[in-house]
Design an enzyme around this catalytic site. Structure first.
Site, PDB file in Angstrom:
ATOM      1  N   ARG A 151      51.917  26.929  27.313  1.00 50.64           N
ATOM      2  CA  ARG A 151      50.819  27.663  27.190  1.00 50.64           C
ATOM      3  C   ARG A 151      49.784  26.809  27.651  1.00 50.64           C
ATOM      4  O   ARG A 151      49.336  25.757  26.850  1.00 50.64           O
ATOM      5  CB  ARG A 151      50.717  28.295  25.965  1.00 50.64           C
ATOM      6  CG  ARG A 151      49.394  29.048  25.580  1.00 50.64           C
ATOM      7  CD  ARG A 151      49.097  29.390  24.343  1.00 50.64           C
ATOM      8  NE  ARG A 151      50.300  29.868  23.611  1.00 50.64           N
ATOM      9  CZ  ARG A 151      50.598  30.008  22.357  1.00 50.64           C
ATOM     10  NH1 ARG A 151      49.948  29.364  21.571  1.00 50.64           N
ATOM     11  NH2 ARG A 151      51.757  30.323  21.947  1.00 50.64           N
ATOM     12  N   GLU A 175      55.604  30.922  11.115  1.00 46.68           N
ATOM     13  CA  GLU A 175      55.996  31.612  12.080  1.00 46.68           C
ATOM     14  C   GLU A 175      57.565  31.324  12.271  1.00 46.68           C
ATOM     15  O   GLU A 175      57.856  30.313  12.598  1.00 46.68           O
ATOM     16  CB  GLU A 175      55.282  31.273  13.427  1.00 46.68           C
ATOM     17  CG  GLU A 175      53.844  31.478  13.102  1.00 46.68           C
ATOM     18  CD  GLU A 175      53.052  31.023  14.488  1.00 46.68           C
ATOM     19  OE1 GLU A 175      51.909  31.260  14.532  1.00 46.68           O
ATOM     20  OE2 GLU A 175      53.502  30.461  15.543  1.00 46.68           O
ATOM     21  N   HIS A 205      58.526  30.116  16.072  1.00 46.72           N
ATOM     22  CA  HIS A 205      57.908  29.110  16.669  1.00 46.72           C
ATOM     23  C   HIS A 205      58.818  27.884  16.368  1.00 46.72           C
ATOM     24  O   HIS A 205      58.758  27.576  15.318  1.00 46.72           O
ATOM     25  CB  HIS A 205      56.285  28.883  16.204  1.00 46.72           C
ATOM     26  CG  HIS A 205      55.861  27.705  16.854  1.00 46.72           C
ATOM     27  ND1 HIS A 205      55.273  27.893  17.894  1.00 46.72           N
ATOM     28  CD2 HIS A 205      55.937  26.392  16.461  1.00 46.72           C
ATOM     29  CE1 HIS A 205      54.739  26.547  18.263  1.00 46.72           C
ATOM     30  NE2 HIS A 205      55.328  25.712  17.413  1.00 46.72           N
TER      31      HIS A 205
END
Length: 188
Positions: free
Chosen positions: A66, A157, A160
């Protein structure tokens, strides 16, 4: 510098949700979706693919590399360091060493993990006991596959995972990659 992650070289399903409005910002972040990882992360992903296959599953990737610019877009949408890494300090995604993913069954249907991807609530945390037995088992299976392949989990999360020693890897911008993913898309 970054390894493209795509079939047939990688036997995974790819659904880059930040290239769609189906993410926490409500708008596409990537204009040109590319699933990329640092070569070290790509090698660890290959190991995870083999381990998932061994339990009759496959991996579905929701995000990988990202760019820093995209991290800022997420931070502006949800400036909560429990769920979004503060881009001023850098994200493991922006280093190409993190993946957001789930397990899918043999037909490609994602397993029930109790919440969806990007559900930024406590129900997304690892170790929840207020989920169904099946949901807990599915999360534990993903955790087992990924940690056995050398990934570290992030406690808030379930989707992740990242490589250890993140500071060894440089932060990468879309601008430095020639606008490969965001292509001049302004996020502000």
């Amino acid at each position: 510098m970054l390894t493209p992650i795509a079939p047939p070289d990688f036997d995974v399903d790819i659904e880059l949700l930040y290239a769609t409005p189906d993410n926490l910002t409500g708008v596409p972040i990537y204009r040109h979706p590319h699933c990329l990882l640092h070569p070290d992360a790509a090698a660890a992903l290959r190991a995870a693919i083999r381990l998932a296959r061994g339990i009759g599953c496959r991996l579905r990737l929701y995000d990988a590399f990202r760019p820093v610019e995209a991290q800022w877009a997420l931070w502006r949408a949800l400036p909560d360091p429990s769920y979004i890494a503060d881009p001023s300090g850098g994200s493991t995604h922006s280093r190409g060493i993190a993946v957001d993913l789930t397990l899918a069954d043999g037909t490609g249907r994602p397993l029930d993990m109790g919440t969806g991807f990007d559900d930024m609530t406590e129900r997304s945390h690892h170790g929840r006991t207020d989920l169904t037995t099946e949901q807990q088992r599915n999360r534990a299976a993903l955790l087992g596959v990924m940690t056995a392949a050398g990934w570290r989990h992030y406690s808030c999360e379930w989707w992740h995972y990242q490589l250890p020693d993140e500071q060894r890897y440089p932060l990468l911008t879309d601008a430095a990659l020639g606008g490969l993913m965001m292509g001049g898309l302004t996020m502000g």
